[in-house]
Design a protein around this motif. Structure first.
Motif, PDB file in Angstrom:
ATOM      1  N   UNK A  33       6.853   1.473  -0.989  1.00 50.13           N
ATOM      2  CA  UNK A  33       8.185   2.076  -1.074  1.00 50.13           C
ATOM      3  C   UNK A  33       8.695   2.163  -2.496  1.00 50.13           C
ATOM      4  N   UNK A  34       9.964   1.864  -2.676  1.00 44.30           N
ATOM      5  CA  UNK A  34      10.583   2.036  -3.987  1.00 44.30           C
ATOM      6  C   UNK A  34      10.556   0.750  -4.807  1.00 44.30           C
ATOM      7  N   UNK A  35       9.849  -0.286  -4.317  1.00 42.25           N
ATOM      8  CA  UNK A  35       9.713  -1.557  -5.033  1.00 42.25           C
ATOM      9  C   UNK A  35      11.048  -2.263  -5.215  1.00 42.25           C
ATOM     10  N   UNK A  59       9.789  -1.800   2.150  1.00 46.00           N
ATOM     11  CA  UNK A  59       9.087  -2.417   3.272  1.00 46.00           C
ATOM     12  C   UNK A  59       8.273  -3.650   2.873  1.00 46.00           C
ATOM     13  N   UNK A  98       4.109  -0.844   3.338  1.00 41.79           N
ATOM     14  CA  UNK A  98       4.378   0.222   2.379  1.00 41.79           C
ATOM     15  C   UNK A  98       5.075  -0.317   1.136  1.00 41.79           C
ATOM     16  N   UNK A 131       0.846  -1.195   0.000  1.00 44.34           N
ATOM     17  CA  UNK A 131       0.000   0.000   0.000  1.00 44.34           C
ATOM     18  C   UNK A 131       0.883   1.248   0.000  1.00 44.34           C
ATOM     19  N   UNK A 132       0.234   2.385  -0.196  1.00 41.82           N
ATOM     20  CA  UNK A 132       0.988   3.636  -0.232  1.00 41.82           C
ATOM     21  C   UNK A 132       0.326   4.625   0.701  1.00 41.82           C
TER      22      UNK A 132
END
Lengths: 571, 294
Positions: free
Chosen positions: A111-113, A118, A109, A73-74
């Protein structure tokens, strides 16, 4: 004395229990998992095979089943009051339409993938401890790992039987390369999350107020582009009398979506960082091919001439973006949404500034063929032993039908508006997602422009917010600038993508991970980044490139290339 | 303070001061810049115009934080964690250190017990076994998963244990003669006498709990349950621009908002910055006393 001894023995026992607790816990977990895995696979597989006729792709479970899931999720996602990721329009419809209750074991989260984001860290711990959710999303690396370990349910049969015709059409819309990448030894082990990679084709962003000032015209060839870069460097386009401008922006990672060298290299027919087909039909890594060398030589020349920021090698995209607002840069290669970020910020600081997107120029003035990434970067998988593997396919049917099918309802499934008029993007909330391939997107964009042209909102098949923004901007509201420069009917990044890039795109042909890649790929990428940066900055002669190619091959590149060719031959 | 010696000493002292001041500035300036950014307009920050003083002063970021439910929620989790963790850690550290500080005559297995504790400093179960232990004990996704795994801070136990051992033995003996038991001696004599060491350990504990982020990431099942440090960590990592969906373009304005990030970092580190100076004077004295009297 006696009590003392007994106490001592008890304390020792407790301490020993504490130190070994971790180990015994581990055994229990893996045993339990192995048992349930074996039992579940048997019953689930036969249940699907027994029924004769084709089942209903949207059939409702009665009684409802529960699916344990995990999702990235974001924190910037917005929800209606009272809603959250476990309770929103999608989860409610899942339950009432399909009889599927989604229970999130955990969310994290996105995050930056990267591997250290996370979500991926949490998932890696989950995988290692044998505690998998029923349905979840994985990266190509995790997919390979789980497939090798035999922890994924075979979806070949259920996809065949349960996928709706529309779903099958969309999943094959990229020519089938994504589905092939999710297939291991003839078994479909995952549902690829396909994206329209035409969105990732780079465009050339030019600062048009400077162009007008210096009476320059948009470039068709690389030579014309170099002339603009030189003019922006030497002719004081910001008119402050100081030689404080550069020609073109680069970031320290070289690639990426902002201030990237990818688009520039594409103009030379070079495709760094992606797997391309050579004339002999074999795949090769674009960064090692001669076209890349030619482009690097030119970048080195520009750096020597002061047309590139001397400090680019320490600036990440955010830092590099500051130079747009500081009136130091007028040329950059990036993606279609750069008008939102960072250019809108830069424009907020400098009201007279304007940027427009142009097609990438080429050496001979022909049409550019931009490189785009592999269409699937993530995959939805089902844990081996889950009783209802077809639920994943049904959820996918539901997503694609409600988002893009005949019964689509964008006001509900793609964006909701709360009481205060604030918009939230509900398209992020479904559990199983795979989006439209390029062909379907092109149609939506054409419908958007037709709607703008005829002032008829009913023609829209998507892009409602873009339609609103266009009308706002046409009415004099500056806040629509970023939208109009991205997707408006003229002078926008989308006109470049959908009208000028009409030839086939050069798609990265391999998106997975091979065995050798697991251990060596990051070192090879580091070698590539360091060598290219050194060459551009003139710290190494251009012939360093040949040395790079041979060490790249020696350090594992050659093995990886042959592994990939073997995989592709097998498909 | 040593009185001024020859020219050489004086030159050394000047150089030393300059070096230390430079070192201090190196640590403070980034924080000052973050502070300045948090009070600046976002377009000025995006343009890189903010150095050490706010540009276009505004309180917008702080107003935004006050409305940010996730930030406030994480702040609450951290407060809860620090309070609980502090209590549990302090009680267990004292209860463990006291018996282990006794001689072998009074507590026969003492040496072995100390070694068992030291063993856990040198060898740990590792990430996966710890994760599974937490999961099977059923405290996953609760504040207990953050405070119980580190309930006994062995390093702190050894610190306090050494401090206890250096207290005059006569105190304990006279208390025994007056009829005091171990509980009374521990709570009425040892603990009050070791305030410097206790303050040091308090500081370690509070800062440790405040800053620890990885356990929050692994043991919490929802971002809303993240403690503050974990939340801040997700705030500063880069967004993934690769394969970004076009619907998300509107989010970029928010993601690129560095002023609100700066404000959250400032608010997040403020409480610990305030606590530090108060406990620090004990901190220095505590360690020196504990070791010099050996």
């Amino acid at each position: 004395m006696r009590t003392n001894t007994r106490r001592w023995a008890f304390s020792l026992f407790l301490a020993a229990a504490l130190t070994t607790a971790g180990c015994s816990g581990g055994n229990d977990a893996s045993n339990a998992n192995a048992k349930s895995g074996a039992g579940g696979a048997g019953s689930g597989g036969t249940a699907a095979a027994q029924t004769g006729e084709a089942p209903d792709p949207f059939g409702k479970y009665d009684p409802a089943i529960e699916v344990h899931a995990a999702k990235a999720v974001n924190k910037v996602w917005k929800f209606l009051p009272g809603d959250d990721i476990a309770n929103n329009v999608w989860t409610r419809e899942y339950e009432s339409e399909l009889g599927i209750k989604v229970a999130y074991d955990w969310t994290a989260e996105a995050g930056d993938a990267s591997e250290s984001s996370p979500y991926n860290q949490k998932l890696n711990v989950s995988i290692a401890s044998g505690n998998l959710p029923d349905i979840f999303t994985v990266s190509p690396t995790q997919l390979k790992q789980l497939a090798d370990a035999g922890q994924l349910e075979d979806l070949t049969g259920v996809f065949d039987r349960y996928a709706a015709p529309w779903t099958k059409e969309l999943m094959q819309g990229d020519g089938g390369i994504s589905m092939a990448s999710a297939t291991f030894d003839g078994k479909l082990l995952a549902l690829p999350n396909i994206t329209a990679n035409i969105y990732n084709a780079q465009v050339l962003w030019l600062r048009t107020d400077w162009m007008e000032k210096l009476k320059l015209t948009p470039p068709k060839t690389m030579d014309e582009l170099h002339a603009i870069i030189e003019a922006f460097t030497t002719k004081d386009p910001d008119g402050n009398g100081a030689a404080d401008t550069y020609g073109i922006a680069l970031n320290k990672g070289l690639y990426g979506a902002i201030a990237s060298i990818t688009g520039y290299m594409n103009g030379f027919g070079a495709y760094p960082g992606q797997w391309v087909k050579k004339a002999d039909g074999q795949l090769a890594y674009g960064s090692t091919l001669p076209e890349t060398k030619a482009a690097l030589a030119k970048l080195q020349e520009m750096f020597k001439a002061g047309q590139i920021d001397r400090e680019f090698a320490v600036k990440d995209p955010n830092k590099a973006s500051e130079s747009f607002a500081q009136n130091k840069i007028g040329v950059q290669f990036g993606e279609n949404w750069n008008s939102y970020f960072p250019l809108a910020d830069a424009r907020g600081q400098n009201p007279g500034m304007d940027w427009k997107a142009y097609a990438i120029p080429t050496v001979d003035g022909s049409e550019a063929k931009p490189g785009v990434p592999f269409p699937a970067a993530q995959y939805t998988v089902v844990r081996k032993g889950f009783k209802h593997p077809e639920a994943a396919v049904k959820l996918l049917n539901f997503y694609q039908e409600k988002s893009y099918g005949k019964t689509r309802d964008n006001a509900k499934y793609r964006s909701e508006v709360d009481a205060k008029g604030e918009k939230m993007n509900t398209a992020n909330f479904p559990l199983v997602i795979s989006d439209k391939p390029n062909a379907a997107v092109v149609q939506d964009i054409q419908n958007l422009w037709a709607a703008i042209d005829k002032k008829d909102q009913s023609l829209l098949t998507d892009y409602e917010s873009a339609y609103d923004a266009y009308n706002r901007y046409a009415g004099g509201d500056e806040s629509g600038w970023a939208d109009v420069r991205q997707n408006g009917p003229q002078d926008s990044a989308f006109t470049v993508l959908f009208k000028q890039y009409t030839d086939d795109l050069n798609v990265n042909l391999f998106g997975g991970r091979t065995e050798t890649m697991a251990g060596k790929w990051s070192a090879l990428q580091k070698l590539e980044g360091e060598t290219f940066t050194k060459i551009i900055m003139g710290a190494a002669p251009i012939d360093e490139f040949d040395k790079f190619v041979s060490s790249w091959n020696r350090l594992g590149g050659e093995t990886i290339t042959s592994e990939i060719n073997e995989i592709m031959d097998g498909r | 303070m040593v009185l001024s010696g020859g020219v050489g000493t004086r030159i050394f002292r000047v150089c030393n001061h300059i070096f230390l001041i430079a070192l201090a500035l190196l640590c403070i300036l980034p924080l000052v810049q973050v502070l300045a950014m948090s009070f600046s307009a976002s377009s000025a920050v995006a343009a890189g115009l903010v150095r050490l003083w706010p540009v276009d002063f505004t309180l917008k970021s702080y107003v935004y934080i006050l409305k940010n439910a996730q930030f406030l929620g994480s702040f609450g989790v951290t407060l809860q964690r620090v309070a609980l963790g502090f209590l549990i850690n302090m009680v267990l550290v004292v209860l463990t250190a006291y018996p282990l500080s006794k001689g072998v005559q009074a507590f026969r297995g003492r040496t072995l017990m100390v070694w068992l504790f030291v063993f856990t400093i040198l060898f740990q179960g590792g990430l996966i076994p710890s994760y599974m232990t937490i999961r099977m004990t059923g405290i996953m996704d609760s504040v207990w998963a953050l405070v119980l795994p580190g309930a006994v801070q062995v390093f702190n136990v050894i610190l306090l244990l050494n401090f206890f051992r250096n207290l005059p033995k006569e105190l304990e003996e006279s208390a025994f003669i007056d009829g005091a038991g171990h509980w009374t001696i521990m709570s009425r004599i040892f603990v009050p006498l070791s305030l410097p060491a206790m303050a040091t350990i308090m500081l370690f504990t509070i800062v440790g709990h405040w800053n620890s982020w990885f356990d929050g990431l692994i043991y919490m099942n929802k971002p809303e349950h993240y403690p503050l440090a974990t939340y801040l960590q997700t705030l500063i990592i880069q967004m993934d621009f690769k394969n970004m969906r076009t619907e998300d373009a509107y989010l970029l304005a928010e993601i690129s908002n560095r002023t609100s990030k700066a404000a959250q970092i400032i608010i997040g580190s403020l409480p610990i910055l305030v606590v530090y100076p108060f406990l620090q004077r004990f901190f220095v004295k505590g360690i020196v006393l504990g070791s010099v009297k050996e």
